[in-house]
Design a protein around this motif. Structure first.
Motif, PDB file in Angstrom:
ATOM      1  N   CYS A 220       0.857  -1.191   0.000  1.00 55.70           N
ATOM      2  CA  CYS A 220       0.000   0.000   0.000  1.00 55.70           C
ATOM      3  C   CYS A 220       0.896   1.246   0.000  1.00 55.70           C
ATOM      4  CB  CYS A 220      -0.887  -0.029   1.240  1.00 55.70           C
ATOM      5  SG  CYS A 220      -1.722   1.528   1.581  1.00 55.70           S
ATOM      6  N   ASP A 222       0.338   4.033   1.161  1.00 53.27           N
ATOM      7  CA  ASP A 222       0.201   4.837   2.379  1.00 53.27           C
ATOM      8  C   ASP A 222       0.858   4.177   3.592  1.00 53.27           C
ATOM      9  OD1 ASP A 222      -0.785   7.339   2.828  1.00 53.27           O
ATOM     10  OD2 ASP A 222      -2.617   6.622   3.821  1.00 53.27           O
ATOM     11  N   CYS A 223       0.479   2.908   3.869  1.00 52.33           N
ATOM     12  CA  CYS A 223       0.946   2.262   5.102  1.00 52.33           C
ATOM     13  C   CYS A 223       1.929   1.116   4.836  1.00 52.33           C
ATOM     14  CB  CYS A 223      -0.249   1.748   5.904  1.00 52.33           C
ATOM     15  SG  CYS A 223      -0.988   0.267   5.188  1.00 52.33           S
ATOM     16  N   SER A 225       1.563  -1.866   4.001  1.00 56.25           N
ATOM     17  CA  SER A 225       1.182  -3.263   4.230  1.00 56.25           C
ATOM     18  C   SER A 225       0.798  -3.919   2.895  1.00 56.25           C
ATOM     19  CB  SER A 225       0.052  -3.364   5.252  1.00 56.25           C
ATOM     20  OG  SER A 225      -1.076  -2.696   4.775  1.00 56.25           O
ATOM     21  N   CYS A 258      -6.231  -1.426   0.108  1.00 55.86           N
ATOM     22  CA  CYS A 258      -5.577  -1.813   1.354  1.00 55.86           C
ATOM     23  C   CYS A 258      -6.597  -2.149   2.442  1.00 55.86           C
ATOM     24  CB  CYS A 258      -4.682  -0.663   1.817  1.00 55.86           C
ATOM     25  SG  CYS A 258      -3.890  -0.989   3.394  1.00 55.86           S
ATOM     26  N   CYS A 261      -6.087   0.643   5.334  1.00 57.60           N
ATOM     27  CA  CYS A 261      -6.495   2.012   5.002  1.00 57.60           C
ATOM     28  C   CYS A 261      -7.948   2.080   4.537  1.00 57.60           C
ATOM     29  CB  CYS A 261      -5.592   2.591   3.931  1.00 57.60           C
ATOM     30  SG  CYS A 261      -3.872   2.621   4.414  1.00 57.60           S
TER      31      CYS A 261
HETATM   32 ZN   LIG Z   1      -2.644   0.950   3.614  1.00 54.31          ZN
END
Ligand SMILES: [Zn+2]
Ligand SMILES: [Zn+2]
Length: 263
Positions: A220, A222-223, A225, A258, A261
């Protein structure tokens, strides 16, 4: 048995210089039918393997090719067609599979209570090039009618069954010789299989190096994962343990995919 050998002939001839022929007298309906009169009890891969082996036994060959298609409706009106083509080389101990998943453009089966609905269904499906099957249930007994070539025959059959107080369902005939879209899928898979057979393993030289799995987990954006998006294709040999990983080239996934998220 349904002329499927013709669908593989061109690819195997063009790419491998090989001929494909059907095993005489092979009846694959014993492994289940689309019409529902003979239930399918094996997984698609097991069914394809059983068909290939039986064909090899009848024809006395060490090479076998078989296809198996399944059609399932999950949500709403969409019907998913999963098609696999399986190749066996008994001498080398190879079993190779090429597969495809398509959303079928054909409507799923439906109950009809007059002949006009049946005719409308058939026309929308592309009859007569695309065939239809009629199932009737009466006293819990399922009877199947297929191989219609004229709308008038279909009309007569449906009228007769409804007069008989039977429950009548009409559905597309997915047998390859009755379904141009499915025949095209098998033709495409035949090219994939022939190209695969023309690809040797770089380690042991066995034919048929190609896709054996996929690897999910594009991170992802953003994070970081792992998401379910496909990160790479895994290619392998059918005889030795040689594998290669071919990244699909997507560095990160949109957070909409995700679980953290966008749960
Ligand atoms: Zn994420
Ligand atoms: Zn190898």
């Amino acid at each position: 048995m349904h002329g499927k050998e013709h669908l593989a002939q061109q690819a195997f001839h063009d790419i491998l210089g090989a001929t494909v022929s059907a095993a005489g007298g092979l009846n694959t309906d014993q492994f289940g039918t689309f019409a529902g009169d003979i239930p399918r009890t094996l997984s698609p891969r097991s069914a394809a393997r059983a068909k290939a082996r039986l064909g090899m036994q009848i024809a006395g060959t060490t090479l076998g090719l078989a296809s198996e298609g399944s059609f399932s409706s999950g949500f709403g009106p969409l019907v998913e067609n999963m098609e696999i083509l399986l190749f066996i080389d008994k001498t080398l101990g190879l079993e190779l599979v090429e597969g495809a998943v398509n959303i079928s453009a054909l409507p799923g089966g439906r109950r009809v209570d007059n002949a006009d609905s049946a005719l409308a269904f058939a026309s929308a499906a592309g009859f007569p090039e695309q065939g239809v099957i009629v199932q009737s249930t009466n006293d819990n007994r399922l009877t199947v009618y297929k191989n219609f070539t004229q709308l008038s025959d279909l009309e007569e059959t449906v009228d007769m069954l409804l007069t008989d107080q039977s429950t009548v369902t009409i559905l597309p005939d997915y047998r390859a010789h009755k379904s141009p879209a499915r025949a095209e899928t098998i033709r495409r898979l035949s090219y994939q299989m022939a190209r695969r057979l023309a690809t040797p393993c770089s380690l042991c030289q066995a034919p048929g190096f190609g896709q054996v799995d996929i690897e999910r987990g594009v991170p992802c954006s953003d994070c970081r994962s792992a998401t379910a998006l496909i990160a790479a294709d895994l290619h392998g040999c059918g005889r030795c343990t040689h594998r290669t990983r071919i990244p699909r080239g997507q560095a990160t996934a949109d957070p909409q995919w995700c679980d953290y998220c966008n749960p």
